[in-house]
Write an enzyme that holds these catalytic residues in place. Structure first.
Site, PDB file in Angstrom:
ATOM      1  CB  SER A 117     -49.799 -10.827  88.443  1.00 59.83           C
ATOM      2  OG  SER A 117     -51.082 -10.398  88.018  1.00 59.83           O
ATOM      3  CE1 TYR A 141     -55.058  -4.619  88.243  1.00 61.26           C
ATOM      4  CE2 TYR A 141     -54.794  -6.986  87.950  1.00 61.26           C
ATOM      5  CZ  TYR A 141     -54.624  -5.693  87.495  1.00 61.26           C
ATOM      6  OH  TYR A 141     -54.007  -5.483  86.291  1.00 61.26           O
ATOM      7  CB  THR A 167     -52.676  -2.140  89.734  1.00 58.35           C
ATOM      8  OG1 THR A 167     -51.396  -2.793  89.701  1.00 58.35           O
ATOM      9  CG2 THR A 167     -53.010  -1.677  88.334  1.00 58.35           C
ATOM     10  CE  LYS A 279     -47.623  -1.777  86.914  1.00 66.26           C
ATOM     11  NZ  LYS A 279     -48.780  -1.828  85.990  1.00 66.26           N
ATOM     12  CG  HIS A 303     -52.307  -1.766  82.877  1.00 70.61           C
ATOM     13  ND1 HIS A 303     -52.315  -1.930  84.239  1.00 70.61           N
ATOM     14  CD2 HIS A 303     -52.629  -2.978  82.365  1.00 70.61           C
ATOM     15  CE1 HIS A 303     -52.653  -3.165  84.544  1.00 70.61           C
ATOM     16  NE2 HIS A 303     -52.836  -3.831  83.421  1.00 70.61           N
TER      17      HIS A 303
END
Length: 404
Positions: A117, A141, A167, A279, A303
């Site tokens: 992540s 991100y 994402t 995503k 999410h």
């Protein structure tokens, strides 16, 4: 498990999803459990994700089974031992002190991909070193500082990531009442920003922090405790308290980008030769646009219900996105709790699924061993489900095996 039960041994991690969550809640403090378990608004989307799996019924065939089942699938040029990945989850230190590192070891032991992540508690380099040659992906991100974003991509490439997941559904932080009621945002305490604090480009920005009133010098006991946490975390990165405050302020001021657009996806395609998956895809038209932009795969996701209250369930949109995606592989996350859930998603067209909260609950209960148990439980139930349905391989599941 039954044989060990003869000697009075019980699993460290409950098998049933509800008991797994309840056991983790009993172990965690209120703020940490709220961050992990909470959703957006009245949490209607979270409930919708689970209800969508309830509406899909498996349809077995008899006298067509096999002594051994094959769980493996082909994805992006690699063979996975099972159609299962560990989803990117931020702030894993909320569940266990070893955080991402424990999850990386568990994923490597079970040979399932772990998606690092952007909001990790351990730098990606440390996790990659713990995984050897086991598969890993990186979730990106895209904040307002493009150079930090590009640095993350370069680091992921160097770490041996097999794919980049961009994402799309968190360009703003959702309305999350559980966290709001506790006034708890972990990033302000320096939690979940290890990728940033270890990034050379991000660190170069710390001499010019963005204003953040919540991070002014501590004067109350609560702020003093927060300052102590920042100082403790700063020592891991050779940063003093002032630099940690600057890092937390810069992160909270730059990590979201509401105006992210399709042209940025094209830029990412120019930046890396790694496969790119998007995503957060729920609308078929977005799947078609993604194909036109040259991405390599899609992840149908809302999410985990953490962003929009009352959003469509991810599983409900899976067939339409698969139809629009053409030859692009489509994965699913949001609401996956069991091996039978995995079978349902595969039958509706997913190439693989990602699980999130269940493995975090396992992490909270027993660290690396707890994550491994959750993975093993999901895979074992998937294997048994295939056997009882008369299906010899996970990749053979089709819409003929389900009824809505």
């Amino acid at each position: 498990m039954y044989v060990r039960g003869l000697g009075g041994e019980r699993p460290a991690v409950p098998v049933a999803p509800e008991r797994l969550q309840a056991a983790a809640q009993a172990r965690l403090n209120a703020a940490d459990f709220a961050y992990i378990a909470g959703g957006a608004g009245a949490e209607r989307t979270m409930r919708a994700n689970l209800a969508a799996f309830e509406r899909v019924r498996l349809l077995p065939r008899q006298l067509s089974g096999s002594r051994d089942r094959d769980l493996s699938v082909e994805l992006l040029g690699h063979t996975l031992v099972a159609p299962l990945l560990l989803a990117p989850i931020g702030v894993l230190e909320a569940a266990h002190p070893e955080a991402d590192l424990a999850v990386a070891r568990a994923a490597a032991a079970e040979r399932v991909p772990f998606v690092f992540s952007s909001q990790a508690s351990v730098p990606m380099e440390d996790c990659a070193a713990a995984m050897g040659d086991s598969p890993r992906w990186f979730q990106l991100y895209w904040g307002t500082d493009d150079e930090v974003t590009r640095s993350f991509v370069r680091r992921a490439e160097t770490c041996g990531a097999q794919a980049i997941i961009l994402t799309l559904d968190t360009t703003l932080l959702g309305w999350r009442p559980r966290d709001l009621d506790l006034g708890s945002l972990p990033f302000l305490r320096g939690r979940g920003i290890a990728q940033y604090l270890s990034d050379p480009v991000f660190r170069s920005r710390l001499d010019s922090p963005l204003p953040a009133p919540a991070l002014q010098p501590a004067r109350t006991p609560t702020l003093l405790r927060a300052a102590a946490e920042l100082s403790t975390r700063g020592r891991k990165y050779s940063l003093n308290l002032s630099q940690m405050r600057a890092g937390a302020a810069r992160f909270t001021g730059t990590y979201t980008r509401p105006d992210l657009g399709w042209d940025d996806v094209s830029h990412l395609r120019e930046w890396t030769g790694l496969p790119i998956l998007l995503k957060g895809i729920l609308h078929p038209d977005d799947a078609r646009e993604a194909r036109a932009r040259g991405v390599d795969g899609l992840i149908v996701s809302n999410h985990g219900g953490r962003q929009i209250d009352g959003e469509v369930a991810a599983l409900d949109m899976l067939p339409a996105v698969v139809a629009a995606a053409g030859d692009l592989p489509v994965l699913l996350d949001s609401g996956v709790r069991t091996g039978s859930d995995v079978a349902k998603a595969l039958a509706l067209g997913a190439r693989a699924v990602l699980i999130g909260r269940p493995y975090v609950y396992g992490l909270a209960l027993a660290g690396e061993a707890g994550v491994r148990e959750v993975i093993q439980n999901v895979m074992a139930e998937l294997d048994l489900t295939l056997g009882l349905m008369g299906v010899r391989a996970a990749r053979e599941l089709t819409s003929e095996h389900v009824r809505l």
